[in-house]
Design a protein around this motif. Sequence first.
Motif, mmCIF file in Angstrom:
data_model
loop_
_atom_site.group_PDB
_atom_site.id
_atom_site.type_symbol
_atom_site.label_atom_id
_atom_site.label_comp_id
_atom_site.label_asym_id
_atom_site.label_seq_id
_atom_site.Cartn_x
_atom_site.Cartn_y
_atom_site.Cartn_z
ATOM 1 N N LEU A 223 0.712 -1.207 0.086
ATOM 2 C CA LEU A 223 0.008 0.010 -0.044
ATOM 3 C C LEU A 223 0.843 1.184 -0.147
ATOM 4 N N LYS A 224 1.727 1.491 -1.071
ATOM 5 C CA LYS A 224 2.428 2.615 -1.123
ATOM 6 C C LYS A 224 1.834 3.607 -2.172
ATOM 7 N N PRO A 225 1.573 4.819 -1.579
ATOM 8 C CA PRO A 225 1.067 6.158 -2.632
ATOM 9 C C PRO A 225 1.954 6.356 -3.567
ATOM 10 N N ALA A 226 1.252 7.097 -4.517
ATOM 11 C CA ALA A 226 2.049 7.914 -5.615
ATOM 12 C C ALA A 226 3.018 8.724 -5.204
ATOM 13 N N SER A 227 4.162 9.041 -5.938
ATOM 14 C CA SER A 227 5.095 9.862 -5.311
ATOM 15 C C SER A 227 4.632 11.449 -5.055
ATOM 16 N N ASP A 228 3.581 11.908 -5.810
ATOM 17 C CA ASP A 228 3.119 13.387 -5.509
ATOM 18 C C ASP A 228 2.069 13.201 -4.355
ATOM 19 N N ALA A 229 1.761 12.170 -3.722
ATOM 20 C CA ALA A 229 0.826 12.258 -2.662
ATOM 21 C C ALA A 229 1.766 12.662 -1.269
ATOM 22 N N VAL A 230 1.267 12.913 -0.205
ATOM 23 C CA VAL A 230 1.877 13.212 1.002
ATOM 24 C C VAL A 230 1.658 11.860 1.858
ATOM 25 N N PHE A 231 2.948 11.213 2.406
ATOM 26 C CA PHE A 231 3.048 9.939 2.981
ATOM 27 C C PHE A 231 3.385 10.141 4.322
ATOM 28 N N LEU A 232 2.496 9.971 5.339
ATOM 29 C CA LEU A 232 2.730 10.456 6.638
ATOM 30 C C LEU A 232 3.350 9.333 7.487
ATOM 31 N N LYS A 233 4.673 9.120 7.473
ATOM 32 C CA LYS A 233 5.274 8.186 8.105
ATOM 33 C C LYS A 233 5.638 8.494 9.589
ATOM 34 N N PRO A 234 5.810 7.585 10.266
ATOM 35 C CA PRO A 234 6.154 7.926 11.746
ATOM 36 C C PRO A 234 7.377 8.340 12.019
ATOM 37 N N LYS A 235 7.485 9.184 12.997
ATOM 38 C CA LYS A 235 8.923 9.611 13.323
ATOM 39 C C LYS A 235 9.720 8.715 14.299
ATOM 40 N N THR A 236 10.210 7.481 13.815
ATOM 41 C CA THR A 236 10.768 6.587 14.968
ATOM 42 C C THR A 236 12.186 6.500 14.370
ATOM 43 N N GLY A 237 13.051 5.680 15.380
ATOM 44 C CA GLY A 237 14.230 5.483 15.238
ATOM 45 C C GLY A 237 14.383 4.512 13.934
ATOM 46 N N ARG A 238 15.674 3.937 13.749
ATOM 47 C CA ARG A 238 15.855 3.088 12.973
ATOM 48 C C ARG A 238 15.304 1.684 13.144
ATOM 49 N N ASP A 239 14.842 1.025 12.286
ATOM 50 C CA ASP A 239 13.926 -0.280 12.379
ATOM 51 C C ASP A 239 15.224 -1.293 12.604
ATOM 52 N N LEU A 240 15.422 -2.007 13.555
ATOM 53 C CA LEU A 240 16.267 -3.051 13.608
ATOM 54 C C LEU A 240 16.137 -4.096 12.781
ATOM 55 N N ILE A 241 14.883 -4.591 12.502
ATOM 56 C CA ILE A 241 14.307 -5.642 11.964
ATOM 57 C C ILE A 241 12.724 -5.439 11.648
ATOM 58 N N ASN A 242 12.581 -5.922 10.203
ATOM 59 C CA ASN A 242 11.217 -5.867 9.736
ATOM 60 C C ASN A 242 10.373 -7.282 9.766
ATOM 61 N N ASP A 243 9.112 -7.253 9.227
ATOM 62 C CA ASP A 243 8.525 -8.568 9.542
ATOM 63 C C ASP A 243 8.996 -9.769 8.999
ATOM 64 N N PHE A 244 9.615 -9.539 7.866
ATOM 65 C CA PHE A 244 10.372 -10.709 6.958
ATOM 66 C C PHE A 244 11.381 -11.315 7.520
ATOM 67 N N THR A 245 12.235 -10.283 8.208
ATOM 68 C CA THR A 245 13.550 -10.957 8.932
ATOM 69 C C THR A 245 13.121 -11.247 10.258
ATOM 70 N N TYR A 246 12.349 -10.695 10.960
ATOM 71 C CA TYR A 246 11.854 -11.274 12.128
ATOM 72 C C TYR A 246 11.230 -12.786 12.154
ATOM 73 N N HIS A 247 10.293 -12.859 11.151
ATOM 74 C CA HIS A 247 9.828 -14.268 11.137
ATOM 75 C C HIS A 247 10.666 -15.297 10.777
ATOM 76 N N TYR A 248 11.725 -15.111 9.760
ATOM 77 C CA TYR A 248 12.728 -16.286 9.330
ATOM 78 C C TYR A 248 13.915 -16.190 10.332
ATOM 79 N N THR A 249 14.323 -15.010 10.996
ATOM 80 C CA THR A 249 15.550 -15.207 11.940
ATOM 81 C C THR A 249 14.748 -16.108 13.200
ATOM 82 N N LEU A 250 13.855 -15.924 13.611
ATOM 83 C CA LEU A 250 13.225 -16.731 14.568
ATOM 84 C C LEU A 250 13.260 -18.062 14.392
ATOM 85 N N ARG A 251 13.050 -18.467 13.112
ATOM 86 C CA ARG A 251 13.224 -20.066 12.832
ATOM 87 C C ARG A 251 14.528 -20.547 12.781
ATOM 88 N N THR A 252 15.492 -20.056 12.682
ATOM 89 C CA THR A 252 16.584 -20.441 12.691
ATOM 90 C C THR A 252 17.231 -21.116 14.054
#
Length: 470
Positions: A223-252
């Motif tokens: 669900l990514k908007p077009a480049s000319d739309a306003v994308f309101l992302k949260p002001k958070t720190g660096r994400d250490l891990i995302n859903d994909f890597t979280y899921h597969y790292t825990l299975r190792t």
Amino acid sequence: MKKIYGSSNRAAVLTFFFGLSLGGIAMTGNASLAWLFATAIIALALLRWRPPETLNVFANIFCFYLIGYLLFQLFTNQDFQKNPVAENTFAEYQSAESEFNDLNVQAAQDSKPSILHIVLDGYSGEHSLKENYHYDNSSFVRELENKGFVVLKNTHSPYNQTLPTLSAIFLGRYWDTDAHEFSGNNKTTRRRWGQLTTQGPLHSKLKDAGYSLLFTDSGYPYLKPASDAVFLKPKTGRDLINDFTYHYTLRTIVGPWLEKSLASDSISRHRDLLVNAFSHSQYRKAKKPFFLYQHVLSPHPPFIFDHEGNTTNQFSAFLTTGDGNHATGLIPEKIEQYKQGYINKLKVTNQLLLAQLEQLFQTPPEDLIIIIQGDHGGGAHLDQNSSENTCLTDRFSPFFAVYSTKASITQTFSNYKDRPYNIVNTYRIILGGIFDEYLTPLENRSWFIPWNNLSGIHPVNFTQDTHCEQ
């Protein structure tokens, strides 16, 4: 390894086997594969076998192949792409077949209402929550009704999945199951659905009518908007891990040691997305009229709240976006855990949403439409690949409420209080009201789409529903 075994060949081969064991766990989640390769390693160590140089060369070549394959999988995965569809394809989506393309924006009144569209992913309707989750949501419904919302009780989703449902809403039509629209690669089809949800004919028509387009960050990469739309992302720190890597790292094999720290980061990241989406300050200064699409992965997994609304990792089996049997395995004990985590998150969602509305209505805009809806129901009794093993009346019964300062739109939705309403008609009603055109409501229909085989789409029969809570 060379110092331990006295041979670079043996060290290379043992490392090769060890890498295969880790890969086997990561790919299948089956630890027995690790014991198979561990046995081979132990045998080599005990026998002091000296492998020939040709085996060493083979191991090196194969490892380079594995590294290349891993990188290919990572960078073709949706979570690793800032925008999964190239810019030069946008025109295709904005010209997709839709009655919205024919609307005359000049027919709109001078004062056009702003639109706040809130999608609460996986939010079941009031009756289904009571029957299948043993939760009474009537107090939340009354709060909305007291604010002037029309809350419909007999609603249906056109499909059991998020992307086909939302894209159908924003096209104002059902997908043609007899045409090419379900053919081809599953990933390609999902990309198309996602782009039509955020930059299709409806968005193009609203831009032509002078609307500014805003989107919150759902954390869902399709669900990514077009480049000319306003994308309101949260002001958070660096994400250490995302859903994909979280899921597969825990299975190792290293999963048990990393689970606590990775879970904490995943929970924090998702909570930031959730709170940011309900922040009332995001659109107060937006150019009016505005269209804000606020998609929230809630009460959909990940489940990150305890019964008091505090963040927790007690639902460790539900810390990714996997839903239905992808998360529960249809195991009764896990289904009960799913329900608990789902209701906890639903309660927090209700509180955040009501707080957002309170702030909004303190100084309400002169013209405003607010849509609050589930795209489908919950996944406690969902088999992603089988309608026969799914509680259809839960999955296809989403929550739906609408508020409008335009009386004709309010009245049209009110007409559905005592009869079935399919959410595919949402913008057929709203755009028809804004641009003073009548778009005939579509017949109430629903289809089940197997997750692994989109072309296996088939109509559902609610009278044969047998997998709901008894």
